[in-house]
Design an enzyme around this catalytic site. Structure first.
Site, PDB file in Angstrom:
ATOM      1  N   SER A  44      26.502   8.146  63.425  1.00  0.00           N
ATOM      2  CA  SER A  44      27.777   7.681  63.683  1.00  0.00           C
ATOM      3  C   SER A  44      28.159   6.107  63.305  1.00  0.00           C
ATOM      4  CB  SER A  44      27.621   7.526  65.242  1.00  0.00           C
ATOM      5  OG  SER A  44      27.175   8.803  66.025  1.00  0.00           O
ATOM      6  N   THR A  46      28.927   3.476  64.189  1.00  0.00           N
ATOM      7  CA  THR A  46      28.284   2.371  65.005  1.00  0.00           C
ATOM      8  C   THR A  46      27.076   1.856  64.523  1.00  0.00           C
ATOM      9  OG1 THR A  46      29.075   3.216  67.086  1.00  0.00           O
ATOM     10  CG2 THR A  46      27.294   1.581  67.224  1.00  0.00           C
ATOM     11  N   ALA A  49      27.692  -0.913  61.920  1.00  0.00           N
ATOM     12  CA  ALA A  49      28.391  -2.206  62.246  1.00  0.00           C
ATOM     13  C   ALA A  49      27.131  -3.415  62.067  1.00  0.00           C
ATOM     14  CB  ALA A  49      28.455  -2.339  63.863  1.00  0.00           C
ATOM     15  N   PHE A 117      32.194 -16.450  65.269  1.00  0.00           N
ATOM     16  CA  PHE A 117      32.886 -15.259  64.774  1.00  0.00           C
ATOM     17  C   PHE A 117      34.209 -15.595  64.644  1.00  0.00           C
ATOM     18  CE2 PHE A 117      32.143 -10.689  63.726  1.00  0.00           C
ATOM     19  CZ  PHE A 117      30.835 -10.850  63.108  1.00  0.00           C
ATOM     20  N   GLN A 231      43.573  -2.617  61.426  1.00  0.00           N
ATOM     21  CA  GLN A 231      43.125  -3.779  61.200  1.00  0.00           C
ATOM     22  C   GLN A 231      42.611  -3.920  59.695  1.00  0.00           C
ATOM     23  OE1 GLN A 231      39.433  -5.851  62.870  1.00  0.00           O
ATOM     24  NE2 GLN A 231      40.964  -7.162  63.489  1.00  0.00           N
ATOM     25  N   HIS A 233      40.277  -5.955  57.357  1.00  0.00           N
ATOM     26  CA  HIS A 233      39.117  -6.791  57.255  1.00  0.00           C
ATOM     27  C   HIS A 233      39.366  -7.741  56.024  1.00  0.00           C
ATOM     28  CE1 HIS A 233      35.364  -8.841  57.362  1.00  0.00           C
ATOM     29  NE2 HIS A 233      35.127  -8.283  58.692  1.00  0.00           N
ATOM     30  N   LEU A 243      31.784  -2.918  53.827  1.00  0.00           N
ATOM     31  CA  LEU A 243      32.094  -4.263  54.527  1.00  0.00           C
ATOM     32  C   LEU A 243      30.869  -5.684  54.300  1.00  0.00           C
ATOM     33  CD1 LEU A 243      33.877  -5.708  56.982  1.00  0.00           C
ATOM     34  CD2 LEU A 243      31.916  -4.998  58.270  1.00  0.00           C
ATOM     35  N   GLU A 246      31.843 -10.632  58.892  1.00  0.00           N
ATOM     36  CA  GLU A 246      32.222 -11.773  59.190  1.00  0.00           C
ATOM     37  C   GLU A 246      31.334 -12.860  59.466  1.00  0.00           C
ATOM     38  OE1 GLU A 246      35.971 -11.137  61.265  1.00  0.00           O
ATOM     39  OE2 GLU A 246      35.283 -12.429  62.773  1.00  0.00           O
ATOM     40  N   ARG A 288      41.289 -12.034  61.919  1.00  0.00           N
ATOM     41  CA  ARG A 288      41.339 -11.124  60.470  1.00  0.00           C
ATOM     42  C   ARG A 288      42.475 -10.823  60.038  1.00  0.00           C
ATOM     43  NH1 ARG A 288      36.755  -6.871  62.743  1.00  0.00           N
ATOM     44  NH2 ARG A 288      35.002  -8.363  62.373  1.00  0.00           N
ATOM     45  N   HIS A 356      39.778  -1.323  58.381  1.00  0.00           N
ATOM     46  CA  HIS A 356      38.798  -1.586  58.872  1.00  0.00           C
ATOM     47  C   HIS A 356      38.612  -0.703  60.615  1.00  0.00           C
ATOM     48  CE1 HIS A 356      34.842  -3.328  59.989  1.00  0.00           C
ATOM     49  NE2 HIS A 356      35.308  -3.915  60.849  1.00  0.00           N
ATOM     50  N   ARG A 391      42.381  -6.882  66.918  1.00  0.00           N
ATOM     51  CA  ARG A 391      40.996  -7.150  67.268  1.00  0.00           C
ATOM     52  C   ARG A 391      40.277  -8.370  67.027  1.00  0.00           C
ATOM     53  NH1 ARG A 391      35.452  -5.594  66.244  1.00  0.00           N
ATOM     54  NH2 ARG A 391      36.033  -4.299  64.437  1.00  0.00           N
ATOM     55  N   GLY A 393      36.876  -9.840  65.845  1.00  0.00           N
ATOM     56  CA  GLY A 393      35.439  -9.513  65.355  1.00  0.00           C
ATOM     57  C   GLY A 393      34.452  -9.668  66.575  1.00  0.00           C
ATOM     58  N   SER A 394      33.730  -8.727  66.775  1.00  0.00           N
ATOM     59  CA  SER A 394      32.364  -8.431  67.726  1.00  0.00           C
ATOM     60  C   SER A 394      32.796  -8.244  69.161  1.00  0.00           C
ATOM     61  CB  SER A 394      31.702  -9.724  67.791  1.00  0.00           C
ATOM     62  OG  SER A 394      32.247 -10.980  68.079  1.00  0.00           O
TER      63      SER A 394
HETATM   64  C1  LIG Z   1      31.133  -1.375  58.340  1.00  0.00           C
HETATM   65  C2  LIG Z   1      31.605  -1.555  60.050  1.00  0.00           C
HETATM   66  C3  LIG Z   1      31.070  -2.825  60.586  1.00  0.00           C
HETATM   67  C4  LIG Z   1      31.410  -3.169  61.761  1.00  0.00           C
HETATM   68  N1  LIG Z   1      31.127  -4.309  62.266  1.00  0.00           N
HETATM   69  C5  LIG Z   1      31.237  -4.427  63.681  1.00  0.00           C
HETATM   70  C6  LIG Z   1      30.440  -5.685  64.382  1.00  0.00           C
HETATM   71  O1  LIG Z   1      29.728  -6.384  63.602  1.00  0.00           O
HETATM   72  N2  LIG Z   1      30.839  -5.889  65.638  1.00  0.00           N
HETATM   73  C7  LIG Z   1      31.870  -5.253  66.180  1.00  0.00           C
HETATM   74  O2  LIG Z   1      32.251  -5.424  67.269  1.00  0.00           O
HETATM   75  N3  LIG Z   1      32.260  -4.400  65.609  1.00  0.00           N
HETATM   76  C8  LIG Z   1      32.163  -3.820  64.519  1.00  0.00           C
HETATM   77  N4  LIG Z   1      32.783  -2.684  63.837  1.00  0.00           N
HETATM   78  C9  LIG Z   1      33.543  -1.864  64.384  1.00  0.00           C
HETATM   79  C10 LIG Z   1      32.738  -0.862  65.262  1.00  0.00           C
HETATM   80  O3  LIG Z   1      31.362  -0.645  64.762  1.00  0.00           O
HETATM   81  C11 LIG Z   1      33.148   0.497  65.786  1.00  0.00           C
HETATM   82  O4  LIG Z   1      34.678   0.019  66.193  1.00  0.00           O
HETATM   83  C12 LIG Z   1      32.623   1.321  66.760  1.00  0.00           C
HETATM   84  O5  LIG Z   1      31.048   1.242  66.280  1.00  0.00           O
HETATM   85  C13 LIG Z   1      33.016   2.655  66.912  1.00  0.00           C
HETATM   86  O6  LIG Z   1      32.096   3.331  68.042  1.00  0.00           O
HETATM   87  P1  LIG Z   1      32.656   4.546  68.522  1.00  0.00           P
HETATM   88  O7  LIG Z   1      31.534   5.081  69.409  1.00  0.00           O
HETATM   89  O8  LIG Z   1      33.788   4.619  69.082  1.00  0.00           O
HETATM   90  O9  LIG Z   1      32.428   5.835  67.321  1.00  0.00           O
HETATM   91  P2  LIG Z   1      31.489   6.066  66.282  1.00  0.00           P
HETATM   92  O10 LIG Z   1      30.425   5.278  66.377  1.00  0.00           O
HETATM   93  O11 LIG Z   1      32.307   6.161  64.872  1.00  0.00           O
HETATM   94  O12 LIG Z   1      31.135   7.560  66.690  1.00  0.00           O
HETATM   95  C14 LIG Z   1      32.018   8.612  66.632  1.00  0.00           C
HETATM   96  C15 LIG Z   1      31.442   9.736  66.958  1.00  0.00           C
HETATM   97  O13 LIG Z   1      32.434  10.876  67.411  1.00  0.00           O
HETATM   98  C16 LIG Z   1      31.776  12.121  66.664  1.00  0.00           C
HETATM   99  N5  LIG Z   1      32.726  12.877  66.216  1.00  0.00           N
HETATM  100  C17 LIG Z   1      34.017  12.528  65.771  1.00  0.00           C
HETATM  101  N6  LIG Z   1      34.824  13.658  65.560  1.00  0.00           N
HETATM  102  C18 LIG Z   1      34.072  14.691  65.942  1.00  0.00           C
HETATM  103  C19 LIG Z   1      34.472  16.115  66.235  1.00  0.00           C
HETATM  104  N7  LIG Z   1      35.430  16.637  65.611  1.00  0.00           N
HETATM  105  N8  LIG Z   1      33.400  16.742  66.807  1.00  0.00           N
HETATM  106  C20 LIG Z   1      32.340  16.296  67.156  1.00  0.00           C
HETATM  107  N9  LIG Z   1      32.083  14.901  67.030  1.00  0.00           N
HETATM  108  C21 LIG Z   1      32.895  14.241  66.613  1.00  0.00           C
HETATM  109  C22 LIG Z   1      30.940  11.733  65.506  1.00  0.00           C
HETATM  110  O14 LIG Z   1      29.879  12.488  65.207  1.00  0.00           O
HETATM  111  C23 LIG Z   1      30.371  10.317  66.067  1.00  0.00           C
HETATM  112  O15 LIG Z   1      29.290  10.629  66.712  1.00  0.00           O
HETATM  113  C24 LIG Z   1      32.449  -2.355  62.502  1.00  0.00           C
HETATM  114  C25 LIG Z   1      32.891  -1.218  61.995  1.00  0.00           C
HETATM  115  C26 LIG Z   1      32.562  -0.788  60.465  1.00  0.00           C
HETATM  116  C27 LIG Z   1      33.230   0.448  60.115  1.00  0.00           C
END
Ligand SMILES: Cc1cc2nc3c(=O)[nH]c(=O)nc-3n(C[C@H](O)[C@H](O)[C@H](O)COP(=O)(O)OP(=O)(O)OC[C@H]3O[C@@H](n4cnc5c(N)ncnc54)[C@H](O)[C@@H]3O)c2cc1C
Length: 585
Positions: A44, A46, A49, A117, A231, A233, A243, A246, A288, A356, A391, A393-394
Site C-alpha cells: 500500500s 503508506t 511515506a 516540517f 496538493q 509537493h 518524492l 520535506e 507546500r 502528491h 495539508r 506535511g506529516s
Molecule cells: C511518496 C509519499 C510520501 C509521503 N510521505 C508522507 C509523510 O512523510 N508524512 C505524512 O504524513 N504523509 C505522507 N504521505 C501521504 C500519506 O502517506 C498518504 O496520504 C497515506 O499513506 C494514505 O494512506 P491510506 O491508508 O489512506 O491509503 P494507502 O496506504 O494508499 O492504502 C490504500 C489501500 O486501499 C487498497 N485499495 C485501493 N483500491 C482498492 C480496490 N479497488 N479494491 C481493494 N482495495 C483497494 C489498496 O490495496 C491499499 O491497501 C506521503 C505520500 C507519498 C505518496
C-alpha cells in the site's frame, strides 16, 4: 456468485485500513472483519511515506500550536472541531505505535526525536529515518496478524457498494487471480482505499492510487467534499516524480534558482538565514502550496534551471554533510543517485513540484461517518476536513491512525442499530456488478483504448487543473472530462482472459479516476476564489464571504454532477492572514 458473510468489511489495507481493523478487533473481539485489498498490504502507498508523523511531544510545543499551524496551513477551510480532536489523539496514537514496536528515531538522551516540517512552527514530526511510512505500516501489519477475527482478502479488487433501503450492506469484489466475483455481506463498510493522484501524469503516488474507494462511494450516492484541493509537493524528482521528502528541508536543505538565489525570500517566506545555521525563519519550511506556487512564478520569470529533464530549481543539501545525510536521509540519497545520477553529498539536485495528495475525498464528519448509513471512510480517500485547503506535511500519517481508529469505533456503535436483513435481498444489487463486468467482456463494438483515454485525462488535468487555474481552462477541463466519461462507455477490453487480467483492472481504475476527475474539475470551476492549493489567476484573493465553505459534489449519473456547499466549523480561530515570515523553531 459466492457470498462471504461478515460483520464489517474494510476496503483497503494501508495505514487507515489496518488501523481500523486493529481497533475493531481489539474493541469487539467477536466481530468478523473482512479486510480487502487489491495489493498485498505492505505494498500500500503508506509504505512509501518518508518524512514522518506529527504529534505534540516536546515541552516547548503545545496543542494550541499544532491547532493553529493546521488551521492556518489549511487556509481556514479545516473544521476546527475535527482539528481539535485530531491534535489531542495524535500523540496517543504515535505512542501506541511505539508500544507495538515502531522504531522511532531517538535523541541522545533516549527520548523520541522530532524534526521540523513545513508549515509547522514547532518541531513535532516523529520519524524513523526517511522510511517512516514503511515502519508504520510494518508495525500495523504485524500487529494485525495477532487477531484471528481479521480475515484478509489480499489481491481482491473492490468494485461496488451493496446498498439496501438507503443503507450500505456490503460490497462486491473480484478475486484477481481467478477473475471470480464475490459478494461480501456486512452490517457496515469502512472505505480506506487511499488517494487518486494518478489522474495526473506527474505524481509521487504509487500506480495503485486511482481513487477506487472514492469513486465507489460517489457512485453509491455519497457526496465528495473539497475535491478541487489537490496538493503539489514542491520537491519531486523531475523524471520519475519520486518524492524527495520535506525532511530534506526540515534537516536544513535549501532551494535556489538559476542565479543561486534562495528565491523563497521573494515570496513572503521570511528573510534569508545563513546556510548551515539552524533555520530561524520559515523560508524553505513554508507550506507546500506556497512553495509550489513560488516555483511557478520563478518559471514565468525565466529563473529556473534548464536540465535534460525539463525546467527545475535546485535543492541543495551539501552543507548538511555526508554523516547527517547518510543517517537521516538515506533514501533521498539513494533516490537521487539511482534515478538522476546525482550524489546529494556533492551536488545540488534538480527538483520540481509534483502532484502528491488529495485534500478532498468522501465527505465524513469527525466520527468518520459518511451521510450514507453504514458507510464510513478514513485516510486519504476521506475528507474529514482536517486538512482544509492545504495539508501540512506529516499530518496525514497521523490522520490515518486517528480516523482509522475512529471509523472502527463509530462502526461498532452503528452495528447496534442495524436491522436484520435477508441475504437474498442483496442479490439484485450484486448482479449489477456482474452485468457491468460481463458487458466489458462481451462488448464487440469497443472502440476507445484504455491508454488513449487515460492519456487524454492526465493531459487535461495537468493543463487545466494544475497549480494555477482560470475560468476558461477549468471550463475546458469540465467539458473534456465529461466527454471522456461518455467515451469511456465504449472502452475496449483487449485481453479477454479471466486470470489476473491487468487490462481489466486498468479499465476499472480509469473509470474511478474519471469519476474523481469530474468532481475535481467541477468543484474547481465553481470555486471562484484562491485558497490554499486552489489558486485562480482570475480570482486571486481568498473570498471568505462567499467561499468559506466546503464544496459538496453529488453524482448525477451520466449528467454533470450537482454542487452545493456545507459550512466550515469555526470554533476559536476566525479566518486570518497566513503569515510565514516569522520565527520557525
Ligand atoms: C511518496 C509519499 C510520501 C509521503 N510521505 C508522507 C509523510 O512523510 N508524512 C505524512 O504524513 N504523509 C505522507 N504521505 C501521504 C500519506 O502517506 C498518504 O496520504 C497515506 O499513506 C494514505 O494512506 P491510506 O491508508 O489512506 O491509503 P494507502 O496506504 O494508499 O492504502 C490504500 C489501500 O486501499 C487498497 N485499495 C485501493 N483500491 C482498492 C480496490 N479497488 N479494491 C481493494 N482495495 C483497494 C489498496 O490495496 C491499499 O491497501 C506521503 C505520500 C507519498 C505518496
Amino acid at each position: 456468485m459466492e457470498t462471504v458473510s461478515t460483520d464489517v468489511v474494510i476496503v483497503g489495507a494501508g495505514g487507515a485500513g489496518l488501523r481500523a481493523a486493529i481497533a475493531l478487533a481489539e474493541t469487539a473481539p467477536t466481530l468478523r472483519i473482512a479486510l480487502i485489498s487489491k495489493v498485498y498490504p505492505m505494498r500500500s502507498h503508506t509504505c512509501a511515506a518518508e518524512g514522518g508523523a506529527a504529534g505534540v511531544i516536546k515541552p516547548d510545543d503545545s496543542f494550541d500550536f499544532h491547532f493553529h499551524d493546521t488551521v492556518g496551513g489549511g487556509d481556514w477551510l479545516s473544521d476546527q472541531d475535527c482539528v481539535e480532536y485530531f491534535i489531542h489523539e495524535a500523540p496517543k496514537e504515535l505512542l501506541q505505535l511505539e508500544h507495538w514496536g515502531c522504531p522511532w528515531n531517538r535523541e541522545a538522551d533516549g527520548s523520541v526525536a522530532v524534526r521540523p516540517f513545513g508549515g509547522m512552527k514547532k518541531q513535532r514530526t516523529w520519524f524513523a529515518a526517511d522510511k517512516s511510512g514503511f515502519h508504520i505500516l510494518h508495525t500495523l501489519f504485524q500487529t494485525s496478524l495477532q487477531f484471528p477475527s481479521i480475515t484478509r482478502f489480499d489481491e481482491y479488487f473492490g468494485l461496488d457498494l451493496l446498498m439496501h433501503d438507503g443503507r450500505c450492506r456490503g460490497i462486491t469484489a473480484m478475486e484477481m487471480r481467478s477473475g471470480e466475483l464475490r459478494q461480501f455481506h456486512a452490517k457496515a463498510v469502512i472505505i480506506a482505499g487511499g488517494g487518486a493522484g494518478r489522474m495526473f501524469p506527474f505524481s509521487t503516488n504509487g500506480a495503485i492510487k486511482t481513487g477506487d474507494g472514492i469513486a465507489m462511494a460517489y457512485r453509491a450516492g455519497a457526496p465528495l467534499k473539497d475535491m478541487e484541493f489537490v496538493q503539489y509537493h514542491p520537491t519531486g524528482l523531475p523524471n520519475t516524480g519520486s518524492l524527495l521528502t520535506e525532511a530534506c528541508r526540515g534537516e536544513g536543505g535549501i532551494l535556489t534558482n538559476k542565479h543561486g538565489r534562495r528565491y523563497l525570500q521573494d515570496y513572503g517566506m521570511g528573510p534569508e538565514t545563513p546556510v548551515g545555521k539552524p533555520q530561524l525563519k520559515t523560508m524553505e519550511l513554508g507550506p507546500r502550496d506556497r512553495l509550489s506556487q513560488a516555483y511557478w512564478h520563478e518559471l514565468q520569470k525565466g529563473n529556473t534551471v534548464s536540465t535534460q529533464w525539463g525546467e527545475c530549481v535546485l535543492l541543495d543539501m551539501r552543507h548538511l554533510g555526508a554523516k547527517k545525510i547518510r543517517e537521516r536521509l538515506p533514501l533521498v540519497h539513494e533516490l537521487a543517485e539511482s534515478y538522476l545520477g546525482v550524489d546529494i553529498i556533492k551536488d545540488p539536485v534538480p527538483i520540481r513540484p509534483v502532484v502528491h495528495y488529495m485534500m478532498g475525498g468522501i465527505s465524513t464528519n469527525t466520527a468518520a461517518a459518511t451521510p450514507l448509513p453504514g458507510l464510513f471512510a478514513a485516510g486519504e480517500c476521506a475528507c474529514v476536513s482536517l486538512n482544509g485547503a492545504n495539508r501540512l506535511g506529516s499530518n496525514s500519517l497521523v490522520e490515518l491512525l486517528v480516523f482509522g481508529r475512529r471509523a472502527a469505533l463509530s462502526a461498532i456503535d452503528y452495528l447496534q442499530t442495524v436491522p436484520a436483513l435477508d441475504a437474498s435481498s442483496l442479490n439484485a444489487a450484486a448482479d449489477t456488478t456482474r452485468q457491468r463486468i460481463e458487458a466489458l467482456y462481451n462488448r464487440n463494438d469497443g472502440v476507445e483504448s484504455m491508454s488513449g483515454l487515460r492519456r487524454e485525462m492526465m493531459d487535461t488535468m495537468e493543463k487545466n487543473v494544475g497549480i494555477y487555474r482560470n475560468e476558461a481552462g477549468l471550463q475546458e477541463g469540465v467539458n473534456k472530462i465529461h466527454e471522456l466519461r461518455a467515451r469511456y462507455t465504449r472502452v475496449k477490453l483487449t485481453d479477454r482472459s479471466r486470470v489476473f487480467n491487468t487490462d481489466l483492472f486498468q479499465i476499472l481504475e480509469l473509470g474511478s479516476m474519471l469519476d474523481c476527475a469530474e468532481a475535481v474539475t467541477v468543484g474547481a470551476l465553481a470555486r471562484r476564489e484562491s485558497r490554499g492549493a486552489h489558486q485562480r489567476l482570475d480570482y486571486v484573493d481568498r473570498d471568505d464571504t462567499n467561499f468559506l465553505r466546503h464544496t459538496m459534489v453529488h453524482r448525477q449519473g451520466a449528467d454533470l454532477p450537482r454542487v452545493d456547499y456545507l459550512d466550515v466549523v469555526i470554533t476559536r480561530s476566525p479566518p486570518g492572514v497566513r503569515d510565514y515570515s516569522g520565527d520557525h523553531k
